[in-house]
Enzyme design. Structure first.
Site, short mmCIF file in Angstrom:
data_model
loop_
_atom_site.label_atom_id
_atom_site.label_comp_id
_atom_site.label_asym_id
_atom_site.label_seq_id
_atom_site.Cartn_x
_atom_site.Cartn_y
_atom_site.Cartn_z
N CYS A 1 46.75 24.17 36.30
CA CYS A 1 47.30 23.02 37.02
C CYS A 1 46.45 21.79 36.73
O CYS A 1 46.62 20.75 37.34
CB CYS A 1 47.36 23.31 38.52
SG CYS A 1 45.81 23.86 39.21
N ASP B 1 44.88 32.11 35.61
CA ASP B 1 45.57 31.03 36.35
C ASP B 1 44.65 30.45 37.42
O ASP B 1 44.88 30.60 38.62
CB ASP B 1 46.86 31.60 36.98
CG ASP B 1 47.72 30.53 37.63
OD1 ASP B 1 47.43 29.33 37.45
OD2 ASP B 1 48.70 30.89 38.30
N1 SAH Z 1 48.49 33.12 39.96
C1 SAH Z 1 48.92 32.74 41.29
C2 SAH Z 1 47.97 31.77 42.01
C3 SAH Z 1 47.31 30.71 41.19
S1 SAH Z 1 46.43 29.51 42.15
C4 SAH Z 1 50.34 32.25 41.27
O1 SAH Z 1 50.90 31.98 40.21
O2 SAH Z 1 50.94 32.12 42.33
C5 SAH Z 1 44.76 29.93 41.84
C6 SAH Z 1 44.25 31.08 42.69
O3 SAH Z 1 42.90 31.33 42.33
C7 SAH Z 1 44.26 30.81 44.18
O4 SAH Z 1 44.99 31.81 44.82
C8 SAH Z 1 42.76 30.89 44.57
O5 SAH Z 1 42.55 31.45 45.84
C9 SAH Z 1 42.19 31.77 43.51
N2 SAH Z 1 40.75 31.66 43.20
C10 SAH Z 1 39.95 30.56 43.27
N3 SAH Z 1 38.72 30.83 42.81
C11 SAH Z 1 38.72 32.14 42.45
C12 SAH Z 1 37.73 33.02 41.89
N4 SAH Z 1 36.50 32.59 41.63
N5 SAH Z 1 38.09 34.29 41.65
C13 SAH Z 1 39.34 34.73 41.90
N6 SAH Z 1 40.30 33.96 42.43
C14 SAH Z 1 40.00 32.68 42.69
#
Ligand code: SAH
Length: 453
Positions: A411, A384
């Site tokens: 998204c 995600d």
């Molecule tokens: N799965 C969650 C959030 C999805 S939003 C839900 O459904 O609520 C995407 C998330 O990816 C965000 O929290 C962001 O901080 C995180 N993110 C961004 N780049 C990332 C990376 N390289 N490794 C891990 N997480 C990351």
């Protein structure tokens, strides 16, 4: 040489919609994009910009109106930058979002066999936002105003009603605005970089109905805070937490790093299905709770859990998806780059008494390599990522880990489509469901199922 000239007024038929919901009129193959025009409408427009590959038109009159056109219910719609599709029936919005996914995956990327389901919409697509971030400013008469930014600007439109946020939020903000005026609360001026009150942020637990109000201020001293807090509690019994967040930067970021609790609890609670979540002023939490449940439900269906699977929840935020799946899995490993979110995920696992979860802070592309070296063999991987999609190393490691199923929530379907092409080496993209997380906006969220070949 373009035949189309700036300022020319032209009649044409709209043959397509862009992903921003703008009508497309074509002259040979040269497109003119006309905001607020709908497919099949015959319109008259004025050319306001001419570029090499496209032009932009301003809608003047509609000569033949689409059946999908409705009067936007919100009186601020044509000024406010918040919604883009209120001039369309809700069904037309859902169809447009599905069409966009078909275009990207079937026509552009050539996934001919993928099943693309109808967009999952809301029964009542209004008042869905559980978080409102409302800028505070002053009008020319020096009265306090609260509202939303005008399209592509930072001018605040004073608004007494927003039809997509939780109805209670508006009641709170209207009262707070009146008190700011009455008590002469200093208001931040973005141009002069002076003044105190910047934003009022309100969060609600959709199911719990617990409410948090956050005053975002440029500096700590907020001398009317006691009286406003007392009045808020007396007026809105739903409020369980009032906070002040300090943001002294002069950037577009809404909140600063430091928060203080002025009243009540440090966080609010909410439930998604049977899982409880604690949400503080800074926590990432899905904005539309009703649709989030539908999205996660579809994701669980796509994961086809039997109860014995090792699941990775990558880009897990506060662990919502992983915790949702924990009762149906052997073990869930979550990874997320924001440390506070991981703390929330661990706390949420404890509150729900799940003992089969592990949440790790780090980059998904790095932590997944570590898990691989530790011999963790996932059966299902949930993905995600943010709008930019996944890192290539991450996807390559995924291919090496060979889970039976990958469920990819996105998204931004255009980066999802790019990533799907890489996964296609060893995975069949079987089905995709668009879920309407943000009705009346152009935002499209999708959940896709991949099965190992
Ligand atoms: N799965 C969650 C959030 C999805 S939003 C839900 O459904 O609520 C995407 C998330 O990816 C965000 O929290 C962001 O901080 C995180 N993110 C961004 N780049 C990332 C990376 N390289 N490794 C891990 N997480 C990351």
């Amino acid at each position: 040489m373009n035949a189309i000239q700036k300022n020319e007024v032209i009649e044409g038929k709209v043959v397509d919609l862009t992903h921003e919901g703008h009508g497309v009129v074509k002259f040979d193959r040269y497109p003119v994009f006309v905001p607020n025009a709908l497919i099949n409408e015959v319109i008259e427009f004025k050319v306001i910009k001419v570029k090499k590959n496209f032009a932009i038109g301003k809608l003047i009159t509609i000569k033949e109106q689409s059946e999908s056109r409705v009067e936007p219910p919100c009186i601020y719609y044509y000024k406010c930058g918040g919604c883009q599709l209120q001039h369309m029936t809700y069904q037309a919005q859902l169809d447009m979002k599905k069409e966009q996914v078909i275009n990207l995956f079937q026509r552009k990327a050539g996934f001919k066999d993928v099943v693309i389901h109808d967009t999952v919409g809301m029964d009542n697509p209004w008042y869905y936002r559980n978080k409102s971030q409302i800028p505070v400013g002053k009008n020319n008469e020096h009265e306090v105003i609260t509202g939303f930014y005008r399209q592509r600007s930072h001018d605040i439109i004073d608004m007494d009603e927003c039809l997509i946020q939780d109805g209670l939020h508006q009641d709170v903000i209207n009262k707070v605005k009146a008190w700011f005026n009455e008590l002469n609360v200093s208001v931040y001026n973005e141009r002069q970089k002076q003044g105190l009150m910047r934003h009022v942020v309100i969060r609600t637990g959709h199911h719990s109905r617990e409410l948090m109000v956050i005053f975002v201020t440029n500096g700590k001293k907020f001398k009317q805070s006691d009286i406003i807090t007392d009045r808020l509690i007396a007026t809105f019994p739903e409020i369980v937490s009032i906070k002040q967040n300090i943001n002294t930067t002069h950037s577009n970021v809404i909140m600063g790093n430091d928060s203080y609790t002025l009243y009540g609890k440090d966080e609010i609670e909410d439930t998604l299905s049977d899982v409880t979540f604690k949400i503080n002023d800074q926590s990432f939490y899905q904005i539309n709770s009703i649709q989030t449940e539908k999205l996660y439900q579809r994701a669980i269906e796509y994961a086809e859990l039997q109860g014995e699977e090792v699941v990775l929840d990558t880009y897990c935020g506060i662990g919502t998806i992983g915790l949702y799946m924990a009762p149906k899995a052997k073990h869930v490993y979550g990874v997320e780059v924001v440390p506070e979110a991981i703390k929330d995920a661990q706390l949420n696992a404890t509150i729900n008494q799940f003992e089969n979860t592990t949440f790790v802070c780090g980059k998904a592309e790095e932590v997944i390599l570590k898990w691989e070296s530790e011999g963790i063999k996932p059966d299902v991987v949930m993905v995600d990522p943010p709008r930019k999609g996944c890192d290539e190393t991450f996807l390559e490691t995924l291919l090496e880990l060979k889970p039976k199923k990958i469920v990819y929530i996105s998204c931004n379907p255009s980066t999802q489509q790019r990533d799907a092409q890489l996964l296609a080496q060893h995975y069949k993209l079987t089905q995709i469901t668009p879920v309407d997380m943000f009705p009346h906006t152009t935002h499209v969220e999708t959940v896709a199922q991949f099965e190992r070949l």
